[in-house]
Design a protein around this motif. Sequence first.
Motif, mmCIF file in Angstrom:
data_model
loop_
_atom_site.group_PDB
_atom_site.id
_atom_site.type_symbol
_atom_site.label_atom_id
_atom_site.label_comp_id
_atom_site.label_asym_id
_atom_site.label_seq_id
_atom_site.Cartn_x
_atom_site.Cartn_y
_atom_site.Cartn_z
ATOM 1 N N LEU A 1 0.835 -1.209 0.000
ATOM 2 C CA LEU A 1 0.000 0.000 0.000
ATOM 3 C C LEU A 1 0.866 1.255 0.000
ATOM 4 O O LEU A 1 0.540 2.243 -0.674
ATOM 5 C CB LEU A 1 -0.942 0.008 1.214
ATOM 6 C CG LEU A 1 -2.092 -1.001 1.210
ATOM 7 C CD1 LEU A 1 -2.953 -0.821 2.448
ATOM 8 C CD2 LEU A 1 -2.937 -0.882 -0.044
ATOM 9 N N ASP A 2 1.966 1.228 0.759
ATOM 10 C CA ASP A 2 2.886 2.372 0.786
ATOM 11 C C ASP A 2 3.450 2.641 -0.608
ATOM 12 O O ASP A 2 3.522 3.790 -1.061
ATOM 13 C CB ASP A 2 4.052 2.105 1.756
ATOM 14 C CG ASP A 2 3.611 2.093 3.214
ATOM 15 O OD1 ASP A 2 2.509 2.596 3.510
ATOM 16 O OD2 ASP A 2 4.369 1.558 4.042
ATOM 17 N N GLU B 1 0.790 4.137 -2.832
ATOM 18 C CA GLU B 1 0.559 5.547 -2.505
ATOM 19 C C GLU B 1 1.675 6.424 -3.073
ATOM 20 O O GLU B 1 1.425 7.533 -3.539
ATOM 21 C CB GLU B 1 0.462 5.721 -0.986
ATOM 22 C CG GLU B 1 -0.185 7.018 -0.562
ATOM 23 C CD GLU B 1 -0.581 7.002 0.897
ATOM 24 O OE1 GLU B 1 -1.719 7.389 1.208
ATOM 25 O OE2 GLU B 1 0.256 6.599 1.746
ATOM 26 N N ASP B 2 2.909 5.915 -3.051
ATOM 27 C CA ASP B 2 4.039 6.657 -3.618
ATOM 28 C C ASP B 2 3.868 6.878 -5.119
ATOM 29 O O ASP B 2 4.337 7.875 -5.674
ATOM 30 C CB ASP B 2 5.358 5.907 -3.366
ATOM 31 C CG ASP B 2 5.786 5.957 -1.901
ATOM 32 O OD1 ASP B 2 5.254 6.813 -1.163
ATOM 33 O OD2 ASP B 2 6.621 5.125 -1.504
ATOM 34 N N ALA C 1 1.035 7.327 -6.608
ATOM 35 C CA ALA C 1 -0.140 8.167 -6.863
ATOM 36 C C ALA C 1 0.235 9.649 -6.812
ATOM 37 O O ALA C 1 0.128 10.303 -5.781
ATOM 38 C CB ALA C 1 -1.238 7.859 -5.847
ATOM 39 N N LYS C 2 0.685 10.165 -7.951
ATOM 40 C CA LYS C 2 1.066 11.584 -8.045
ATOM 41 C C LYS C 2 0.310 12.222 -9.201
ATOM 42 O O LYS C 2 -0.067 11.546 -10.162
ATOM 43 C CB LYS C 2 2.576 11.711 -8.281
ATOM 44 C CG LYS C 2 3.425 11.197 -7.117
ATOM 45 C CD LYS C 2 4.901 11.437 -7.392
ATOM 46 C CE LYS C 2 5.753 11.070 -6.194
ATOM 47 N NZ LYS C 2 5.938 9.638 -6.014
ATOM 48 N N THR D 1 -6.262 10.024 -9.059
ATOM 49 C CA THR D 1 -5.399 9.926 -7.874
ATOM 50 C C THR D 1 -6.176 10.110 -6.578
ATOM 51 O O THR D 1 -5.942 9.384 -5.602
ATOM 52 C CB THR D 1 -4.266 10.968 -7.956
ATOM 53 O OG1 THR D 1 -3.525 10.741 -9.157
ATOM 54 C CG2 THR D 1 -3.327 10.858 -6.776
ATOM 55 N N CYS E 1 -6.210 7.327 -3.713
ATOM 56 C CA CYS E 1 -5.689 7.596 -2.364
ATOM 57 C C CYS E 1 -6.760 7.399 -1.292
ATOM 58 O O CYS E 1 -6.477 6.923 -0.191
ATOM 59 C CB CYS E 1 -5.103 9.002 -2.292
ATOM 60 S SG CYS E 1 -3.551 9.161 -3.206
ATOM 61 N N LYS E 2 -7.990 7.754 -1.637
ATOM 62 C CA LYS E 2 -9.101 7.531 -0.702
ATOM 63 C C LYS E 2 -9.266 6.034 -0.454
ATOM 64 O O LYS E 2 -9.463 5.592 0.685
ATOM 65 C CB LYS E 2 -10.390 8.120 -1.265
ATOM 66 C CG LYS E 2 -11.591 7.983 -0.336
ATOM 67 C CD LYS E 2 -12.830 8.599 -0.969
ATOM 68 C CE LYS E 2 -14.045 8.421 -0.047
ATOM 69 N NZ LYS E 2 -15.270 8.970 -0.651
ATOM 70 N N ILE F 1 -6.910 3.730 -0.771
ATOM 71 C CA ILE F 1 -5.748 3.260 0.002
ATOM 72 C C ILE F 1 -5.957 3.556 1.487
ATOM 73 O O ILE F 1 -5.717 2.706 2.346
ATOM 74 C CB ILE F 1 -4.448 3.908 -0.502
ATOM 75 C CG1 ILE F 1 -4.137 3.433 -1.928
ATOM 76 C CG2 ILE F 1 -3.272 3.586 0.427
ATOM 77 C CD1 ILE F 1 -3.043 4.224 -2.617
ATOM 78 N N GLY F 2 -6.412 4.767 1.790
ATOM 79 C CA GLY F 2 -6.663 5.143 3.181
ATOM 80 C C GLY F 2 -7.709 4.247 3.823
ATOM 81 O O GLY F 2 -7.568 3.835 4.981
ATOM 82 N N ARG G 1 -6.218 0.737 4.776
ATOM 83 C CA ARG G 1 -5.107 0.591 5.731
ATOM 84 C C ARG G 1 -5.526 -0.082 7.039
ATOM 85 O O ARG G 1 -4.810 -0.949 7.547
ATOM 86 C CB ARG G 1 -4.472 1.955 6.010
ATOM 87 C CG ARG G 1 -3.605 2.413 4.851
ATOM 88 C CD ARG G 1 -2.657 3.513 5.267
ATOM 89 N NE ARG G 1 -1.834 3.925 4.138
ATOM 90 C CZ ARG G 1 -0.728 3.308 3.750
ATOM 91 N NH1 ARG G 1 -0.299 2.242 4.413
ATOM 92 N NH2 ARG G 1 -0.035 3.757 2.721
#
Length: 194
Positions: free
Chosen positions: A13-14, A17-18, A20-21, A95, A99-100, A102-103, A106
């Motif tokens: 997941l980390d 997230e990296d 996702a830019k 993105t 990201c939502k 991914i959050g 977690r």
Amino acid sequence: MPEARTRALSDVLDQLEDAAKGDSVAIQEVIDTLGNSSFAALMLVFSLISTSPASAIPGITTIVAAIVFILVVQMIVGRKSVWLPRFITRQKMATDKLCKGIGWLRKPVRFVERFLKKRMTFLLHRPWLWLPLLLILGLTLFMPLMEVIPTSGSIASAVIALFAASLLTRDGLLAGASLLLMLTVPVTVWLNWA
């Protein structure tokens, strides 16, 4: 058990997230971030995306099903690096929605990680490995149809994610549990459809 093994899912997941830019992230960028030999990590990421709120993106379940199908076929034939057709790798995800998602993932991922450990690893080798892989192939063929049945695609994706997690953490017990769940998904979907 080594810390790296217990955090295997959070690490994925980390990494996601990296990647996702900007306003959107292409599937090829996800593959580049996780590595083109990381079949289990890629299967985990894409199935988790289809399980999370990011699955609200129209067609995402179908795209995930196609990706997982291609990954599994390559795993069965013993390919060493991932290949996906360009029309899939060029697809982009927003993105903010990614990201939502991914959050949202977690907390359950951290909960599941507490119970994972290396055990019963013989279930993660051929010929035992072929049965869950063949069942996943079957599931992915029906996932596009599941988009019309609320939550059914997410249920199938969650089961695939569990199997991918078992590969990453070398947890054969989890692989066995995910295999049993794969057998119940068609029944569950049929009962919801009926």
